[in-house]
Design an enzyme around this catalytic site. Structure first.
Site, mmCIF file in Angstrom:
data_model
loop_
_atom_site.group_PDB
_atom_site.id
_atom_site.type_symbol
_atom_site.label_atom_id
_atom_site.label_comp_id
_atom_site.label_asym_id
_atom_site.label_seq_id
_atom_site.Cartn_x
_atom_site.Cartn_y
_atom_site.Cartn_z
ATOM 1 N N CYS A 59 0.669 -1.096 -0.093
ATOM 2 C CA CYS A 59 -0.047 -0.125 -0.135
ATOM 3 C C CYS A 59 0.697 1.275 0.022
ATOM 4 C CB CYS A 59 -0.939 -0.230 1.156
ATOM 5 S SG CYS A 59 -2.461 1.112 1.064
ATOM 6 N N HIS B 190 -3.543 -5.553 1.117
ATOM 7 C CA HIS B 190 -2.823 -5.620 2.343
ATOM 8 C C HIS B 190 -2.761 -7.229 2.687
ATOM 9 C CE1 HIS B 190 -2.555 -1.625 3.840
ATOM 10 N NE2 HIS B 190 -3.570 -1.070 3.213
ATOM 11 N N GLU C 77 -1.076 -8.482 5.011
ATOM 12 C CA GLU C 77 -1.164 -8.607 6.352
ATOM 13 C C GLU C 77 -2.627 -8.697 7.313
ATOM 14 O OE1 GLU C 77 -1.181 -4.297 5.969
ATOM 15 O OE2 GLU C 77 -0.445 -5.946 4.984
#
Length: 225
Positions: free
Chosen positions: A85, A202, A204
């Site tokens: 990002c 993302h 994560e």
């Protein structure tokens, strides 16, 4: 192995990144950009957020931090580097990868789950998948539109540097499945080395089972590999 998750003023996904990597058994620590990279650094993650408030353009100011000279040097020597990002924006601004990320076609911030089609399965970031696999990963950005000249895009294609494309749940890479207007539906690319990658979604946020899906695990496993 120690993955340095570089924190800039305005980063807000650094803790998420450390928690996800730790869950996967990867030693990770947050590193304030002014402190430089620890000697034991064997992997680097540039996390999401709004470094320096996205002034000028997203990632532009963070790219001028002295730590990015260290990051580029490490990358040139084969250290795995992943930008996510805002980290992807910083990566492009730092010339770790080609292209740039600009304002979404919708001209608004978008926070939603999207589908990605795996374009390569022979890199550290994708070898947990098969080519053509469809994974679901969240996005959260206002400047996620990948832009590149036609000539340079053709070079990316020729060099097989596209890692992920936005698609629908059936793997069709269409305009309707493109959340931000990115050239070629590109969601993630490699640098000149296969150990360097940037992506807008993302992973994560799609790793810990207690907060949703786990389709992003394979990407972060690249550090363990």
């Amino acid at each position: 192995m120690t993955v340095a998750v570089v924190q800039f003023g305005g980063s807000n996904c650094d803790r998420d990144a450390v928690r996800a990597l730790t869950y996967l058994g990867v030693d990770a620590e947050r590193v304030w950009h002014e402190d430089g990279l620890p000697e034991e650094t064997t992997g680097i993650m540039l996390p999401g957020g709004f470094s320096y408030g996205d002034y000028l353009r997203a990632g532009a100011m963070a790219a001028q931090s002295p730590i990015m000279d260290e990051v580029r040097s490490k990358a040139e020597n084969g250290t795995p580097v992943l930008g996510v990002c805002n980290g992807a924006q910083i990566g492009c601004e730092s010339k770790l990868t080609d292209g740039a990320f600009t304002t979404n076609k919708s001209a608004r911030f978008q926070c939603e789950h999207v589908y990605l089609r795996v374009e390569r399965a022979d890199t550290p970031w994708t070898n947990a998948y098969d080519v053509g696999d469809v994974i679901e990963i969240p996005i959260a950005h206002g400047e996620g539109r990948f832009e590149i000249t036609e000539k340079r895009y053709d070079q990316l294609e020729a060099n097989n540097q596209v890692l992920f494309r936005y698609c629908d749940k059936d793997g069709n890479s269409t305009d309707d499945a493109n959340p931000n207007g990115s050239t070629g539906n590109v969601a993630g690319i490699l640098g000149t080395s296969e150990t360097v990658a940037v992506l807008m979604p993302h992973p994560e946020r799609a790793t810990l089972p207690d907060i949703g899906g786990t389709d992003g695990e394979g990407i972060l496993h690249g550090f363990a590999e």
